[in-house]
Motif scaffolding. Sequence first.
Motif, mmCIF file in Angstrom:
data_model
loop_
_atom_site.group_PDB
_atom_site.id
_atom_site.type_symbol
_atom_site.label_atom_id
_atom_site.label_comp_id
_atom_site.label_asym_id
_atom_site.label_seq_id
_atom_site.Cartn_x
_atom_site.Cartn_y
_atom_site.Cartn_z
ATOM 1 N N ARG A 1 0.797 -1.231 0.000
ATOM 2 C CA ARG A 1 0.000 0.000 0.000
ATOM 3 C C ARG A 1 0.833 1.286 0.000
ATOM 4 O O ARG A 1 0.468 2.252 -0.664
ATOM 5 C CB ARG A 1 -0.941 -0.027 1.202
ATOM 6 N N LEU A 2 1.931 1.337 0.763
ATOM 7 C CA LEU A 2 2.711 2.572 0.859
ATOM 8 C C LEU A 2 3.262 3.028 -0.492
ATOM 9 O O LEU A 2 3.145 4.211 -0.829
ATOM 10 C CB LEU A 2 3.822 2.439 1.904
ATOM 11 N N PRO A 3 3.815 2.155 -1.326
ATOM 12 C CA PRO A 3 4.259 2.624 -2.645
ATOM 13 C C PRO A 3 3.131 3.222 -3.485
ATOM 14 O O PRO A 3 3.330 4.225 -4.181
ATOM 15 C CB PRO A 3 4.841 1.365 -3.298
ATOM 16 N N VAL A 4 1.941 2.634 -3.406
ATOM 17 C CA VAL A 4 0.785 3.165 -4.140
ATOM 18 C C VAL A 4 0.429 4.543 -3.607
ATOM 19 O O VAL A 4 0.162 5.479 -4.362
ATOM 20 C CB VAL A 4 -0.417 2.194 -4.032
ATOM 21 N N GLN A 5 0.427 4.685 -2.288
ATOM 22 C CA GLN A 5 0.094 5.979 -1.690
ATOM 23 C C GLN A 5 1.114 7.049 -2.070
ATOM 24 O O GLN A 5 0.746 8.213 -2.258
ATOM 25 C CB GLN A 5 -0.006 5.854 -0.167
ATOM 26 N N LEU A 6 2.369 6.693 -2.167
ATOM 27 C CA LEU A 6 3.384 7.667 -2.581
ATOM 28 C C LEU A 6 3.145 8.118 -4.016
ATOM 29 O O LEU A 6 3.284 9.309 -4.330
ATOM 30 C CB LEU A 6 4.788 7.086 -2.399
ATOM 31 N N ASP A 7 2.742 7.187 -4.885
ATOM 32 C CA ASP A 7 2.382 7.560 -6.260
ATOM 33 C C ASP A 7 1.166 8.486 -6.270
ATOM 34 O O ASP A 7 1.127 9.473 -7.014
ATOM 35 C CB ASP A 7 2.065 6.316 -7.101
ATOM 36 N N GLU A 8 0.171 8.157 -5.441
ATOM 37 C CA GLU A 8 -1.042 8.975 -5.372
ATOM 38 C C GLU A 8 -0.739 10.374 -4.842
ATOM 39 O O GLU A 8 -1.306 11.362 -5.304
ATOM 40 C CB GLU A 8 -2.088 8.284 -4.490
ATOM 41 N N LEU A 9 0.175 10.453 -3.887
ATOM 42 C CA LEU A 9 0.585 11.746 -3.345
ATOM 43 C C LEU A 9 1.185 12.615 -4.444
ATOM 44 O O LEU A 9 0.803 13.773 -4.623
ATOM 45 C CB LEU A 9 1.597 11.539 -2.217
#
Length: 193
Positions: free
Chosen positions: A78-86
């Motif tokens: 999840r964290l890599p996806v959230q960094l992309d979304e950020l």
Amino acid sequence: MLDLGPQAREVKALVDGVRDDQLAAPTPCETYSVRELLGHLYGLSQAFTDAAAKNLGAGTDQDPGASLPQLPDDWRSRLPVQLDELAAAWRSESAWEGETQAGGVTLPGELAGLVALNELVLHGWDLARATGQDYRGDPGSLRASIGMLSESQSAEERGSMFGPVVQVPDDSSLLERAVALGGRRPDWRPETR
């Protein structure tokens, strides 16, 4: 507008390099282990994504210093996806306009984007140091962080977000200067804690 993408990719690479046996290791953030630092990155990536969209609520109203961050079980995916979304959220011009909220503080969108970028810069370095990974930081992001941190030199302006500025030689690298302005010793290692 700044592009958070290059710095977010730097942090994603570091996240991928964290081993399970490093989660309890100390970090340059005195009160955070690697697990809690990852939890902080997890929370701030979501909060600043919401701040960019002006989706204000529980995620943007929480004081990040109120309790130790929790790291969910699915953080590796999840964290890599959230960094992309950020990074994607801050590519919108509207993110940088008007007012928004993050960490329970109302601030101009332009400043919120810069704070989000600075969080990635400093906590990327924290994570790299704590886990023994290489980290250079995105040069444009480092310059933006230095600019922001240079403007908040007094203890009152710095508040509880940063420690005292650490003095470094004039010929220090951009990364060393950003880290020192963020209240960290550029020579920090787990054994020097």
